[in-house]
Design an enzyme around this catalytic site. Sequence first.
Site, PDB file in Angstrom:
ATOM      1  N   ASP A   1     -33.778 -90.158 -18.157  1.00 23.97           N
ATOM      2  CA  ASP A   1     -32.828 -91.114 -18.760  1.00 23.97           C
ATOM      3  C   ASP A   1     -31.566 -91.133 -17.908  1.00 23.97           C
ATOM      4  OD1 ASP A   1     -31.779 -92.976 -20.649  1.00 23.97           O
ATOM      5  OD2 ASP A   1     -30.594 -91.380 -21.550  1.00 23.97           O
ATOM      6  N   SER A   2     -30.781 -92.199 -18.086  1.00 23.63           N
ATOM      7  CA  SER A   2     -29.498 -92.270 -17.382  1.00 23.63           C
ATOM      8  C   SER A   2     -28.564 -91.154 -17.844  1.00 23.63           C
ATOM      9  CB  SER A   2     -28.841 -93.618 -17.664  1.00 23.63           C
ATOM     10  OG  SER A   2     -28.594 -93.730 -19.054  1.00 23.63           O
TER      11      SER A   2
ATOM     12  N   TYR B   1     -26.118 -97.020 -17.170  1.00 19.59           N
ATOM     13  CA  TYR B   1     -26.873 -97.935 -16.313  1.00 19.59           C
ATOM     14  C   TYR B   1     -26.739 -99.382 -16.795  1.00 19.59           C
ATOM     15  CZ  TYR B   1     -29.759 -94.469 -13.745  1.00 19.59           C
ATOM     16  OH  TYR B   1     -30.219 -93.484 -12.917  1.00 19.59           O
ATOM     17  N   GLY B   2     -26.450 -99.540 -18.084  1.00 17.45           N
ATOM     18  CA  GLY B   2     -26.526-100.860 -18.718  1.00 17.45           C
ATOM     19  C   GLY B   2     -25.589-101.907 -18.159  1.00 17.45           C
TER      20      GLY B   2
ATOM     21  N   CYS C   1     -35.697 -94.455 -21.070  1.00 16.29           N
ATOM     22  CA  CYS C   1     -34.503 -95.285 -20.896  1.00 16.29           C
ATOM     23  C   CYS C   1     -34.968 -96.738 -20.898  1.00 16.29           C
ATOM     24  CB  CYS C   1     -33.854 -94.934 -19.558  1.00 16.29           C
ATOM     25  SG  CYS C   1     -32.468 -95.989 -19.116  1.00 16.29           S
TER      26      CYS C   1
ATOM     27  N   GLU D   1     -21.796 -91.036 -24.380  1.00 17.48           N
ATOM     28  CA  GLU D   1     -21.744 -90.080 -23.253  1.00 17.48           C
ATOM     29  C   GLU D   1     -20.417 -89.311 -23.261  1.00 17.48           C
ATOM     30  OE1 GLU D   1     -23.923 -89.291 -20.445  1.00 17.48           O
ATOM     31  OE2 GLU D   1     -25.436 -90.185 -21.752  1.00 17.48           O
TER      32      GLU D   1
ATOM     33  N   CYS E   1     -32.346 -98.884 -27.133  1.00 20.93           N
ATOM     34  CA  CYS E   1     -31.700 -98.010 -26.156  1.00 20.93           C
ATOM     35  C   CYS E   1     -31.856 -96.610 -26.713  1.00 20.93           C
ATOM     36  CB  CYS E   1     -30.216 -98.370 -26.029  1.00 20.93           C
ATOM     37  SG  CYS E   1     -29.254 -97.126 -25.120  1.00 20.93           S
TER      38      CYS E   1
ATOM     39  N   HIS F   1     -30.176 -94.050 -26.471  1.00 21.86           N
ATOM     40  CA  HIS F   1     -28.951 -93.428 -26.989  1.00 21.86           C
ATOM     41  C   HIS F   1     -28.719 -93.795 -28.463  1.00 21.86           C
ATOM     42  CE1 HIS F   1     -27.906 -92.747 -22.752  1.00 21.86           C
ATOM     43  NE2 HIS F   1     -26.837 -92.075 -23.125  1.00 21.86           N
TER      44      HIS F   1
HETATM   45  N1  DGL Z   1     -30.622 -94.625 -22.799  1.00 17.58           N
HETATM   46  C1  DGL Z   1     -30.501 -95.778 -21.945  1.00 17.58           C
HETATM   47  C2  DGL Z   1     -31.364 -96.898 -22.516  1.00 17.58           C
HETATM   48  O1  DGL Z   1     -32.310 -96.602 -23.258  1.00 17.58           O
HETATM   49  C3  DGL Z   1     -29.045 -96.082 -21.761  1.00 17.58           C
HETATM   50  C4  DGL Z   1     -28.766 -96.949 -20.610  1.00 17.58           C
HETATM   51  C5  DGL Z   1     -27.384 -96.856 -20.021  1.00 17.58           C
HETATM   52  O2  DGL Z   1     -27.120 -95.857 -19.351  1.00 17.58           O
HETATM   53  O3  DGL Z   1     -26.614 -97.798 -20.210  1.00 17.58           O
HETATM   54  O4  DGL Z   1     -31.177 -98.061 -22.249  1.00 17.58           O
END
Ligand code: DGL
Length: 270
Positions: A7-8, A39-40, A70, A162, A194, A196
Amino acid sequence: MAVGLFDSGLGGLTVLDAVTKRLPKVPFVYFGDNAHAPYGVRTADDIFNLTCAAVERLWAEGCDLVILACNTASAAALKRMQETWVPPDKRVLGVFVPLIEALTERQWGDNSPPREVAVRHVALFATPATVASRAFQRELAFRAIGVDVEAQPCGGVVDAIEQGDEILAEALIRSHVEALKRRMPRPEAAILGCTHYPLMETTFREALGPEVKVYSQASLVAESLADYLQRRPEFLGQGTMGRFLTTGDPAGVSNKATQILRRKISFEAA
Ligand code: DGL
């Protein structure tokens, strides 16, 4: 035998929790690219390059199968990785398909033509990159007809999680849910698209109200991984040890992960 989970940042821990409960004998190597999260808000090229680098690191740990826990990487990079980059002796799988199979009441891997399904109005909450990719709608169209999807890009939420700023995350989620409800007043189902977001599932549920069925991925991914490994045991790689790797600050990431999973987690520098 070991399986990689990527995951990010911290969100994939929601998936890790479910897969370790479902497959207690399998060691998982977790890679959180915390230094580059979120990452989004990145471009598709950027997400592709970062995800490939992380997956290579997991292959070096003896994980021939890597799960992109992710949605953003699954939506913006996975197809290109599978078509142009993953060698035949390795597998990289995403988290979208198990969710859509559950939403459309399909068995794992049922490839029959799209058909009408019970649910008609679906709210999708995801990162801006996931929403922009339209990957969810594309995968859904292979399986179901007549489903109206309203997608809400939830800017800021991953960053707040985060940073450990729960109050900000809550406020943002309430305003994103309100924004979506202005466009789709009565969704029947909501997708937490997502990994998160399950960390804030209570806030999503409160804001959506009790009549909305909320789908989150962790348990669905765990079931589909168990099914996959039963069919393809050769992809249990040579690795023997579970580990937690991060590109961020290992001490800070370990503290947050320990709070999330409620057990001592020690991340190492990737
Ligand atoms: N957990 C990532 C997802 O499922 C988060 C992406 C991010 O870092 O923005 O999209």
